[in-house]
Scaffold this motif. Structure first.
Motif, short mmCIF file in Angstrom:
data_model
loop_
_atom_site.label_atom_id
_atom_site.label_comp_id
_atom_site.label_asym_id
_atom_site.label_seq_id
_atom_site.Cartn_x
_atom_site.Cartn_y
_atom_site.Cartn_z
N SER A 115 0.83 -1.20 0.00
CA SER A 115 0.00 0.00 0.00
C SER A 115 0.87 1.26 0.00
CB SER A 115 -0.98 0.00 1.17
OG SER A 115 -0.32 -0.11 2.39
N ALA A 116 2.07 1.20 0.59
CA ALA A 116 2.99 2.34 0.55
C ALA A 116 3.44 2.61 -0.88
CB ALA A 116 4.20 2.09 1.45
N VAL A 149 7.78 10.65 19.23
CA VAL A 149 7.14 10.81 17.93
C VAL A 149 5.72 10.26 18.02
CG1 VAL A 149 7.23 10.18 15.48
CG2 VAL A 149 9.35 10.51 16.76
N THR A 150 4.76 11.05 17.54
CA THR A 150 3.37 10.60 17.42
C THR A 150 3.02 10.66 15.94
OG1 THR A 150 2.81 11.44 19.61
CG2 THR A 150 0.98 11.00 18.11
N GLU A 151 2.46 9.59 15.41
CA GLU A 151 2.14 9.53 13.99
C GLU A 151 0.93 8.63 13.76
OE1 GLU A 151 5.89 8.11 12.55
OE2 GLU A 151 5.66 6.17 13.53
N ILE A 152 0.35 8.75 12.57
CA ILE A 152 -0.76 7.89 12.17
C ILE A 152 -0.20 6.77 11.31
CG2 ILE A 152 -2.97 7.76 10.94
CD1 ILE A 152 -3.03 9.62 13.38
N VAL A 153 -0.47 5.53 11.67
CA VAL A 153 -0.11 4.38 10.85
C VAL A 153 -1.32 4.11 9.94
CG1 VAL A 153 0.56 1.96 10.81
CG2 VAL A 153 1.37 3.46 12.65
N VAL A 154 -1.16 4.37 8.66
CA VAL A 154 -2.26 4.29 7.70
C VAL A 154 -2.56 2.83 7.39
CG1 VAL A 154 -3.01 4.92 5.37
CG2 VAL A 154 -1.61 6.51 6.71
N GLU A 155 -3.85 2.49 7.51
CA GLU A 155 -4.30 1.14 7.17
C GLU A 155 -5.15 1.13 5.90
OE1 GLU A 155 -6.16 -0.14 10.79
OE2 GLU A 155 -4.24 -0.25 11.84
N ASN A 156 -5.86 2.23 5.62
CA ASN A 156 -6.67 2.39 4.42
C ASN A 156 -6.50 3.81 3.93
OD1 ASN A 156 -8.19 -0.20 4.49
ND2 ASN A 156 -8.99 0.66 6.39
N PRO A 179 -15.07 7.56 -4.69
CA PRO A 179 -15.73 7.00 -3.52
C PRO A 179 -15.00 5.75 -3.06
CG PRO A 179 -16.93 6.41 -5.51
CD PRO A 179 -15.80 7.32 -5.92
N GLY A 180 -15.09 5.45 -1.79
CA GLY A 180 -14.55 4.20 -1.27
C GLY A 180 -13.12 4.30 -0.81
N MET A 181 -12.68 3.32 -0.07
CA MET A 181 -11.34 3.28 0.46
C MET A 181 -10.57 2.14 -0.20
SD MET A 181 -10.72 5.41 2.90
CE MET A 181 -10.95 5.92 4.55
N ALA A 182 -9.29 2.31 -0.36
CA ALA A 182 -8.44 1.23 -0.82
C ALA A 182 -7.85 0.57 0.41
CB ALA A 182 -7.32 1.77 -1.70
N PRO A 183 -8.08 -0.73 0.60
CA PRO A 183 -7.53 -1.39 1.77
C PRO A 183 -6.02 -1.45 1.70
CG PRO A 183 -8.52 -2.99 0.29
CD PRO A 183 -8.82 -1.63 -0.27
N ALA A 184 -5.38 -1.49 2.85
CA ALA A 184 -3.92 -1.59 2.88
C ALA A 184 -3.51 -2.80 2.09
CB ALA A 184 -3.44 -1.68 4.32
N GLY A 185 -2.58 -2.62 1.19
CA GLY A 185 -2.12 -3.71 0.35
C GLY A 185 -2.98 -3.88 -0.88
N GLY A 186 -4.07 -3.12 -0.98
CA GLY A 186 -4.96 -3.24 -2.12
C GLY A 186 -4.60 -2.25 -3.20
N SER A 187 -5.47 -2.15 -4.18
CA SER A 187 -5.23 -1.22 -5.27
C SER A 187 -5.99 0.06 -5.01
CB SER A 187 -5.66 -1.85 -6.59
OG SER A 187 -7.03 -2.13 -6.55
#
Length: 180
Positions: free
Chosen positions: A57-58, A92-99, A119-127
């Motif tokens: 996803s990165a 350090v404070t950060e957001i770990v993105v999952e979607n 519209p919609g979210m791309a799941p982590a590791g998805g397209s």
């Protein structure tokens, strides 16, 4: 316990994509998120939130967004600390993105128009998300032929609506027309 963060904002710079020694992709970026209120001078302030995204996803995220891109992210808040070279403890404070969701089409970003939306979210590791709810929708009606057999029963009546039917000309499609 509940630890969720959902943010919508613009990237302050391109994603910094790196790889760990084991080859895992990790992207870091800062998201500028407008506050819902204005200050005493009547200006809207923003918070600049550090984010990190991992693995495939990165790589996808880094390929689809640039500085100024409007994105939505969903993840968790993470805190960590380390000792720097001067011997000081750094927190350090950060957001770990999952979607994530791309909230602007590529042509809208490049043209400066902010009206397009995905519209919609791309799941982590998805397209990356597409402009339609189903990337396999058939725009010309009828059923799709995903096997290898004949599919003439429905499409025979829809040839009038199909601009590419019985036409031997090639079709030019730009990258801006593709949903990925």
């Amino acid at each position: 316990m509940l630890n969720r963060a959902v943010l919508t904002g613009r990237l302050t710079r391109d994603v910094d994509l790196r790889y760990t020694q084991s080859g895992t992709a990790v992207g870091t970026f800062t998201l500028a998120v407008d506050r819902t209120f204005k200050n005493q001078q009547g200006e809207r302030e923003a918070d600049f939130i550090n984010c990190v995204i991992w693995r495939k996803s990165a790589e996808n995220f880094a390929n689809f967004v640039r500085k100024g891109s409007l994105v939505g992210i969903d993840g968790r808040i993470q805190t960590r600390n380390y000792e720097n070279q001067q011997g000081n403890r750094v927190y350090v404070t950060e957001i770990v993105v999952e979607n994530f969701a791309l909230l602007q089409s590529r042509s809208d970003r490049e043209g400066g128009n902010n009206n397009g939306a995905y519209p919609g979210m791309a799941p982590a590791g998805g397209s990356a998300p597409t402009t339609s709810g189903n990337p396999f929708d058939n725009p010309f009606g009828g059923s799709q032929n995903n096997g290898g057999g004949s599919n003439n029963s429905n499409n025979t009546n829809n040839n009038a609506a199909d601009p590419f039917a019985n036409n031997g000309d090639s079709i030019d499609i730009s990258d801006d027309d593709l949903p990925f």
